[in-house]
Design a protein around this motif. Structure first.
Motif: not given
Length: 426
Positions: A347, A349-350, A373, A405-407
């Motif tokens: 996923e 995110q952000n 998602q 951003i993160s994954f």
């Protein structure tokens, strides 16, 4: 107006984004597209190399334009097939795309045309290739002759590394048919730069300069990738260098292709090494670069369709393209393990927060939708691209967005444009 963009990477999302913002307000379709293109139009289920599927969809839906992003369908002849069906296509013919499809062909054309490039030899026998490397010494460059998704090039620092790369390609079948022949080139000294040009068969219009960062780690260490980031403009490409590239690279190459009965229409990318103001060609690509496209199109001021139509219709001119004075930076975020094995389906995110950073667009490369998602679906996942009044401004914005951003396993270089920043500090 209906436009189909073929491909699913960062380049294709960028092309779709630019076309979506055109004053013609076209209806966009992408095949197969990614999570980014899904927000701009309709993704189709055909792979980029499913020539029959794409051709069938075009026959049924009659798009006004097809823009082909990746090299594989171009080298497979998609342009020729669609044009035979009366479809307007942006992208070179199969014969013209051989400049990227075969390193040996590109070298033969350059040698015949007098284009500045490195000395080379081609081999299918590993023992003969290794003997040649021992004779030439290192550093030396080993390239799979065919398309290898940006992974068929080894810049060998030692003879032992070169021999290993040769045997991996010719004996280990590391690149399949693409590596059944290797081109061995002398190592070029200098600094890399990328120049893209639009060509309508006769006229050449140079696009803004950029510089890519191929190595996975900071300070240009580690294996080559498809590109970890880029910036535009690149000051190493002076007006004098640009003039030489136009005359010594593009004009000579096109003249030699014409001698062979090949008319080039589309975009042609010259990967260059510049040493004391003299450009030499490292490689040709028959399509927009990635991540150079993100930087260059971010700076393109106004509509892109007039220039695309100019390429197809043979009336391309310089006044069809204007450039913003801004500088641009693209920072690529990749999956952990890339360019080796990496996970998919994580996923992300952000993305909305990152897109909200001033003058910033997050271009999707290896992404997909899992329900609502956005998840990872490739090695190079995102290309965060920012404009700024100068290079430090663009870099600051891009890294603010990147850090938002993160994954799982996310990785990126913190030193994009490091050479240019050193020049600015002098």
């Amino acid at each position: 107006m209906k436009i189909l963009v073929v491909g699913n990477g960062g380049r294709e999302h960028t092309l779709a984004w630019k076309l979506a913002n055109d004053s013609a307000q076209p209806e966009l379709f992408c095949t197969p597209g990614n999570a980014g293109t899904a927000a701009l139009g309709t993704n189709l289920d055909f792979g980029a190399t499913d020539l029959d599927g794409i051709r069938g969809w075009c026959a049924a839906n009659q798009p006004d334009l097809v823009v082909i992003g990746p090299e594989a369908p171009l080298c497979a002849g998609l342009t020729d097939l669609l044009e035979a069906d009366g479809i307007r296509v942006f992208g070179p013919s199969k014969a013209a795309a051989e400049l990227e499809g075969s390193k040996q062909f590109a070298k033969e054309v350059m040698k015949a045309a007098g284009v500045p490039t490195s000395a080379y030899e081609t081999f299918t026998d590993p023992d003969e290739a290794c003997a040649y490397v021992r004779e030439r010494g290192a550093p030396i460059v080993i390239k799979a002759d065919g398309l290898a998704a940006g992974k068929g090039v080894t810049v060998a620092e030692t003879v032992e590394q070169a021999e290993a790369a040769i045997r991996e390609a010719l004996e280990g079948n590391a690149f399949g048919d693409a590596g059944s022949r290797v081109v061995i080139e002398d190592f070029l000294v200098g600094e890399e730069a990328s120049i893209l040009a639009l060509i309508d068969g006769e006229n050449v219009v140079m696009l803004a300069s950029s510089q890519d960062h191929k190595r996975i780690f900071e300070h240009d260490k580690g294996p080559n990738t498809g590109g970890m980031g880029a910036y535009s403009p690149a000051s190493i490409v002076t007006e004098s260098v640009l003039k030489k590239v136009k005359e010594e690279v593009y004009d000579r190459t096109l003249a030699e292709l014409k001698k062979r009965g090949i008319v080039y229409k589309g975009v042609l990318y010259a990967g260059l090494m510049i040493d004391h103001g003299q450009p030499s060609v490292v490689e040709f690509n028959c399509r927009f670069g990635d991540p150079e496209t993100q930087c260059v199109l971010a700076r393109w001021d106004g509509d892109m369709l007039p220039a695309i139509n100019g390429v197809i219709d043979g009336n391309l001119s310089d006044d069809m393209i204007q450039w913003k004075a801004d500088h641009s930076v693209c920072v690529v975020m990749v999956a952990g393990g890339y360019p080796g094995d990496y996970a998919k389906g994580d996923e992300i995110q952000n993305l909305d927060k990152a897109n909200a950073v001033d003058d910033t667009v997050v271009f999707h490369a290896g992404t997909a939708l899992a329900g609502d998602q956005v998840v990872t679906a490739g090695g190079r996942v995102l290309g965060i691209t920012s404009l700024g009044t100068d290079l430090p401004d663009a870099l600051a914005k891009a890294y603010i967005a990147v850090e938002t951003i993160s994954f799982k396993g996310a990785f990126y270089r913190n030193d994009i444009a490091h050479r240019e920043m050193k020049r600015l500090a002098q």
